[in-house]
Design an enzyme around this catalytic site. Structure first.
Site, PDB file in Angstrom:
ATOM      1  N   ARG A  86      50.010  42.255  26.142  1.00  0.00           N
ATOM      2  CA  ARG A  86      49.404  40.927  26.168  1.00  0.00           C
ATOM      3  C   ARG A  86      49.525  40.274  24.798  1.00  0.00           C
ATOM      4  O   ARG A  86      49.067  40.827  23.806  1.00  0.00           O
ATOM      5  CB  ARG A  86      47.933  41.056  26.588  1.00  0.00           C
ATOM      6  CG  ARG A  86      47.315  39.730  26.984  1.00  0.00           C
ATOM      7  CD  ARG A  86      45.877  39.903  27.405  1.00  0.00           C
ATOM      8  NE  ARG A  86      45.050  40.247  26.248  1.00  0.00           N
ATOM      9  CZ  ARG A  86      43.715  40.240  26.269  1.00  0.00           C
ATOM     10  NH1 ARG A  86      43.069  39.925  27.371  1.00  0.00           N
ATOM     11  NH2 ARG A  86      43.029  40.560  25.191  1.00  0.00           N
TER      12      ARG A  86
ATOM     13  N   ASP B 181      33.299  31.457  33.470  1.00  0.00           N
ATOM     14  CA  ASP B 181      33.447  32.226  32.244  1.00  0.00           C
ATOM     15  C   ASP B 181      34.596  31.601  31.451  1.00  0.00           C
ATOM     16  O   ASP B 181      35.740  31.587  31.914  1.00  0.00           O
ATOM     17  CB  ASP B 181      33.732  33.693  32.584  1.00  0.00           C
ATOM     18  CG  ASP B 181      33.749  34.573  31.342  1.00  0.00           C
ATOM     19  OD1 ASP B 181      34.185  34.082  30.273  1.00  0.00           O
ATOM     20  OD2 ASP B 181      33.341  35.744  31.435  1.00  0.00           O
TER      21      ASP B 181
ATOM     22  N   LYS C  55      36.704  34.759  20.030  1.00  0.00           N
ATOM     23  CA  LYS C  55      38.122  34.706  20.421  1.00  0.00           C
ATOM     24  C   LYS C  55      38.761  33.467  19.789  1.00  0.00           C
ATOM     25  O   LYS C  55      38.966  33.445  18.583  1.00  0.00           O
ATOM     26  CB  LYS C  55      38.225  34.761  21.939  1.00  0.00           C
ATOM     27  CG  LYS C  55      37.796  36.148  22.454  1.00  0.00           C
ATOM     28  CD  LYS C  55      37.743  36.279  23.952  1.00  0.00           C
ATOM     29  CE  LYS C  55      37.365  37.716  24.318  1.00  0.00           C
ATOM     30  NZ  LYS C  55      36.941  37.859  25.708  1.00  0.00           N
TER      31      LYS C  55
HETATM   32  C1  LIG Z   1      35.996  38.873  26.074  1.00  0.00           C
HETATM   33  C2  LIG Z   1      35.353  38.607  27.390  1.00  0.00           C
HETATM   34  C3  LIG Z   1      34.004  38.936  27.614  1.00  0.00           C
HETATM   35  C4  LIG Z   1      33.256  39.661  26.542  1.00  0.00           C
HETATM   36  O1  LIG Z   1      31.912  39.827  26.756  1.00  0.00           O
HETATM   37  P1  LIG Z   1      31.013  40.422  25.555  1.00  0.00           P
HETATM   38  O2  LIG Z   1      29.669  40.438  26.098  1.00  0.00           O
HETATM   39  O3  LIG Z   1      31.219  39.521  24.371  1.00  0.00           O
HETATM   40  O4  LIG Z   1      31.534  41.779  25.219  1.00  0.00           O
HETATM   41  C5  LIG Z   1      33.445  38.571  28.818  1.00  0.00           C
HETATM   42  N1  LIG Z   1      34.173  37.938  29.779  1.00  0.00           N
HETATM   43  C6  LIG Z   1      35.478  37.640  29.591  1.00  0.00           C
HETATM   44  C7  LIG Z   1      36.257  36.933  30.647  1.00  0.00           C
HETATM   45  C8  LIG Z   1      36.096  37.980  28.397  1.00  0.00           C
HETATM   46  O5  LIG Z   1      37.389  37.695  28.207  1.00  0.00           O
END
Ligand SMILES: *Cc1c(COP(=O)(O)O)cnc(C)c1O
Length: 400
Positions: free
Chosen positions: A372, A198, A224
């Site tokens: 954060r 991820d 992000k």
């Molecule tokens: C922000 C984030 C998500 C977000 O998932 P969405 O499906 O866009 O809401 C998932 N995994 C991580 C590690 C994140 O930081």
């Protein structure tokens, strides 16, 4: 007066390309929702007038149908270290996690476990739990230090011949722990497992070289550090060697081999397009294209260098201004093990965050007691970091 660190920052001028850069607002949440580029307004209106309004349905044939793969290739080249044909855009990170996890466990029949850590992002844990339940698998949890993350030793203890898939975050959303992705990937592969990274908190701020690391699968956000805007679609990477064998569970027409044949049954497209399902969200892909161009212009190496300098400056100010008030650094002190944000803990940080939002200083709060600070390298100045940190101290002093 220009801050001494901004005066020597080779990327300082980029900040002016973002909406709101001229205001005194301190933005410490570029790792949750990046600021828009000023180019976005005109691009959006041009799109409405010329492409959508002018080309109408012809737009699909002319450009839009291929756009997810085209932007995917750009993303691969500029920030993911992925050769063309392995990245596509669409859905949310959550949905892509589901598609890739399902595809991965189906490709490792007979193996019964998904390995992940207890501090992985909630959606990653929840999706894994759903996939495990659906497929009759077990989750094998790694316990981690909340101020750090998964180490090679911890992973080596958790994987084995039962492991089908390892799911890890490259940068931990809470602590900013930067995992040793090539080493952890090697450990998962030695056990015969696939690995899914991820990249939500690293894509666009930490250099990633997926092909070189031998990664199997990856997902990440574009809203992000890639500044795609609220709800902009996520990306997924599937290594070319796996494309023929991996099929995803949401078998829609736009992932099929010939969508406009409108045939009686589903057969997956041969390439990365097989991970698409339905009509791609083209509007949501407008902003990330300008941001990718900007990251390319600055260079991801220079972006990371500024990111390290910004977080190091925040750590230094934390030691000077906040530690005397009992605030504790909850991120790695070693910049080589730290992503683009810094977390400080104190029992009053929830109240501190609320007080700061009132004053146009915008950090995030994460339990337990974590303030954060996400320091998006191209849109954050050192002056902003200093002003923000001084206001954190003031807010805390006002509450104690
Ligand atoms: C922000 C984030 C998500 C977000 O998932 P969405 O499906 O866009 O809401 C998932 N995994 C991580 C590690 C994140 O930081």
């Amino acid at each position: 007066m220009t801050h001494r660190l901004d005066a020597t920052d080779p990327l300082a001028a980029y900040r002016d390309r973002f909406v709101g850069a001229e205001t005194p607002l301190v933005y410490f949440d570029g790792n949750s929702l990046g600021r828009p580029l000023t180019a976005m307004g005109p691009r959006l209106s041009r799109f409405v007038e010329e492409e959508w309004g002018g080309r109408l349905i012809r737009g699909w044939d002319e450009r839009w149908l291929e756009l997810p793969q085209r932007i995917g290739d750009d993303l691969g080249r500029v920030v993911l270290g992925a050769a063309a044909g392995q990245v596509t855009i669409g859905d949310s990170t959550t949905v892509l996690l589901y598609k890739l996890m399902r595809a991965a466990v189906a490709a490792r029949p007979g193996r019964t476990e998904i390995v992940l850590d207890r501090d992985n992002f909630p959606t990653d844990r929840y999706v894994a739990a759903g996939v495990a339940e659906e497929c009759g698998l077990t989750l094998r949890w790694i316990d981690v230090d909340l101020t750090a993350g998964v180490t090679p030793e911890l992973l080596a203890d958790a994987v084995g011949e039962r492991t089908a898939l390892v799911v890890l975050s490259h940068v931990a959303y809470r602590s900013a722990w930067l995992a040793d992705a090539p080493e952890l990937t090697r450990i998962a592969h030695d056990a015969g497992a696939l690995v899914l990274w991820d990249l939500c908190h690293s894509a666009g701020s930490v250099p990633v070289t997926l092909d070189e690391w031998g990664v199997d699968l990856a997902v990440g956000c574009t809203y992000k550090y890639l500044n795609g805007g609220p709800g902009s679609p996520a990306f997924c990477y599937v290594a070319e060697r796996h494309l023929p064998e991996l099929t995803q569970p949401i078998q829609g027409w736009l992932g099929s081999v010939d969508p406009f044949l409108m045939g009686p049954s589903y057969a997956p497209a041969p390439g990365i397009r097989r991970f698409q399902s339905g009509t791609p969200p083209i509007l949501g892909m407008l902003a990330m294209q300008d941001m990718l161009a900007l990251v390319k212009e600055a260079g991801i190496g220079a972006v990371r260098a500024k990111s390290v300098a910004l977080t190091s400056y925040a750590v230094e100010l934390g030691d000077e201004l906040l530690a005397p008030a009992g605030v504790v650094l909850a991120s790695p002190r070693d910049p080589a093990r730290r992503g683009g944000h810094v977390t400080f803990t104190h029992p009053l940080m929830r109240e501190v965050t609320a007080a700061l939002w009132e004053r146009d200083v915008v950090p995030d709060y994460r339990d337990p007691g974590g303030l954060r600070l996400g320091l998006s390298p191209l849109s954050t100045s050192y002056a902003e970091v200093e002003r923000g940190m001084r206001l954190v101290r003031e807010a805390l002093a006002g509450l104690t």
